[in-house]
Design a protein around this motif. Sequence first.
Motif, short mmCIF file in Angstrom:
data_model
loop_
_atom_site.label_atom_id
_atom_site.label_comp_id
_atom_site.label_asym_id
_atom_site.label_seq_id
_atom_site.Cartn_x
_atom_site.Cartn_y
_atom_site.Cartn_z
N ILE A 79 0.86 -1.21 0.00
CA ILE A 79 0.00 0.00 0.00
C ILE A 79 0.89 1.25 0.00
N GLY A 80 2.00 1.17 0.71
CA GLY A 80 2.94 2.29 0.75
C GLY A 80 3.51 2.59 -0.64
N LEU A 81 3.80 1.52 -1.39
CA LEU A 81 4.37 1.71 -2.73
C LEU A 81 3.33 2.34 -3.67
N LEU A 82 2.09 1.90 -3.51
CA LEU A 82 1.01 2.48 -4.31
C LEU A 82 0.86 3.97 -3.97
N LEU A 83 0.93 4.26 -2.69
CA LEU A 83 0.82 5.65 -2.24
C LEU A 83 1.87 6.55 -2.87
N ARG A 84 3.09 6.02 -2.93
CA ARG A 84 4.18 6.83 -3.50
C ARG A 84 3.89 7.21 -4.95
N LYS A 85 3.23 6.31 -5.69
CA LYS A 85 2.84 6.66 -7.07
C LYS A 85 1.80 7.77 -7.04
N PHE A 86 0.87 7.65 -6.11
CA PHE A 86 -0.20 8.65 -6.02
C PHE A 86 0.34 10.03 -5.62
N LEU A 87 1.46 10.03 -4.89
CA LEU A 87 2.03 11.32 -4.47
C LEU A 87 2.56 12.14 -5.64
N LYS A 88 2.73 11.49 -6.78
CA LYS A 88 3.21 12.22 -7.97
C LYS A 88 2.04 12.81 -8.77
N ARG A 89 0.81 12.43 -8.39
CA ARG A 89 -0.34 12.86 -9.19
C ARG A 89 -1.17 13.87 -8.42
N ALA A 90 -1.26 15.08 -8.97
CA ALA A 90 -1.96 16.15 -8.25
C ALA A 90 -3.48 15.98 -8.29
N GLN A 91 -3.99 15.27 -9.29
CA GLN A 91 -5.44 15.28 -9.50
C GLN A 91 -6.23 14.27 -8.66
N ILE A 92 -5.53 13.57 -7.76
CA ILE A 92 -6.24 12.61 -6.91
C ILE A 92 -7.07 13.36 -5.86
N HIS A 93 -8.28 12.93 -5.62
CA HIS A 93 -9.11 13.61 -4.61
C HIS A 93 -8.47 13.43 -3.22
N PRO A 94 -8.45 14.49 -2.41
CA PRO A 94 -7.81 14.38 -1.08
C PRO A 94 -8.37 13.24 -0.23
N SER A 95 -9.63 12.91 -0.42
CA SER A 95 -10.19 11.82 0.39
C SER A 95 -9.54 10.48 0.02
N THR A 96 -9.15 10.35 -1.25
CA THR A 96 -8.46 9.11 -1.67
C THR A 96 -7.10 9.02 -0.98
N ASP A 97 -6.40 10.15 -0.96
CA ASP A 97 -5.11 10.17 -0.24
C ASP A 97 -5.32 9.76 1.21
N ALA A 98 -6.30 10.37 1.87
CA ALA A 98 -6.53 10.09 3.29
C ALA A 98 -6.82 8.61 3.53
N LEU A 99 -7.62 8.04 2.65
CA LEU A 99 -7.98 6.62 2.81
C LEU A 99 -6.78 5.72 2.59
N LEU A 100 -5.96 6.06 1.60
CA LEU A 100 -4.77 5.24 1.33
C LEU A 100 -3.76 5.34 2.48
N PHE A 101 -3.54 6.54 2.97
CA PHE A 101 -2.59 6.67 4.10
C PHE A 101 -3.11 5.90 5.32
N ALA A 102 -4.42 5.95 5.53
CA ALA A 102 -4.99 5.23 6.69
C ALA A 102 -4.86 3.72 6.48
N ALA A 103 -5.08 3.27 5.25
CA ALA A 103 -4.96 1.82 4.98
C ALA A 103 -3.51 1.37 5.15
N ASP A 104 -2.59 2.17 4.66
CA ASP A 104 -1.17 1.84 4.79
C ASP A 104 -0.80 1.75 6.27
N ARG A 105 -1.27 2.72 7.05
CA ARG A 105 -0.93 2.75 8.49
C ARG A 105 -1.54 1.57 9.22
N SER A 106 -2.78 1.26 8.91
CA SER A 106 -3.44 0.16 9.59
C SER A 106 -2.66 -1.14 9.35
N HIS A 107 -2.32 -1.39 8.08
CA HIS A 107 -1.59 -2.61 7.75
C HIS A 107 -0.20 -2.62 8.41
#
Length: 196
Positions: free
Chosen positions: A42-70
Motif C-alpha cells: 500500500i505504501g508503494l502504491l501511495l508513493r505513485k499517487f504522491l506524484k499525481r496532483a489530481q487525486i481527490h484528497p479523500s483518496t489520499d486520506a484513505l490510502l494513508f490510513a490503509a497503509d498505516r493500519s496494515h
Amino acid sequence: MHICLEGIDGSGTTTHSKLLSEFLETKGYKTHLTKEPSSGEIGLLLRKFLKRAQIHPSTDALLFAADRSHHFFTEIESKLTQNYVVISDRFLESSIVYQSAQSQLISVQWIKTLNKFIKEPDMTMILDLPPKKALERKEVPITDKFENIEFLKKVRKLYLERAQENNYYIINSNDLIEVVQKHIQKLCLEELDKIS
Ligand code: TYD
C-alpha cells in the motif's frame, strides 16, 4: 515505547530518526526504525499517487490510513509488545496535518475516525523550521505534490497548533544536525527514564 518524528517535508525526520535509533542502541535499548508511507504494497502504491496532483484528497486520506493500519498491525504492534522502542519517521500526525491541509472537506475528526484502531504514539516530536529553508535542503528535484512552499506553510501552521493542543515537543530543526539530534536524544532519554 512508540516515538514519532514529524514535520514538514525537508525538516529532517528521516535523518534524525536514523540517528536516534543508532543512539538508543548504544544506550542498550532494542530499537525498531520504521517509516510511513511504508515499504509495503500500500505504501508503494501511495508513493505513485504522491506524484499525481489530481487525486481527490479523500483518496489520499484513505490510502494513508490503509497503509498505516496494515503497517501497525503487521509490524509496529508486535515490536511494541516485544519491548522494542519503535521509532516512526512519520505516523498518524502526518495524516491529521497533511490531509486536513489539503482540503476544507477533510476534517481532523474524520482522519481520527479513519485511524481509530491505531494506538496513539507515546511521544510525538515536531521538527520545525521555515518551509523555505526546508525546501532548500532538498537535494533531488521536487516531484511530490506536497513539496511546495504555500502548502507547506499551511502544514507547518497546523503542526504547531496541534503541538500546542496536544503537548507535543517542538524541536527547532533550523540548526546543525548535531545540535538538533542532541536535543531529540535528551528528550527521548527523559521520557524513557519516566517509564523504566
Ligand atoms: P516523506 O516522509 O517525505 O517520504 P520520502 O522522504 O521518502 O519522500 O513522505 C511522503 C509525503 O507523504 C510527505 O509529503 C508527507 C506525506 N504524508 C501524508 O500526506 N500523509 C501521511 O499520513 C503520511 C505518512 C505522509
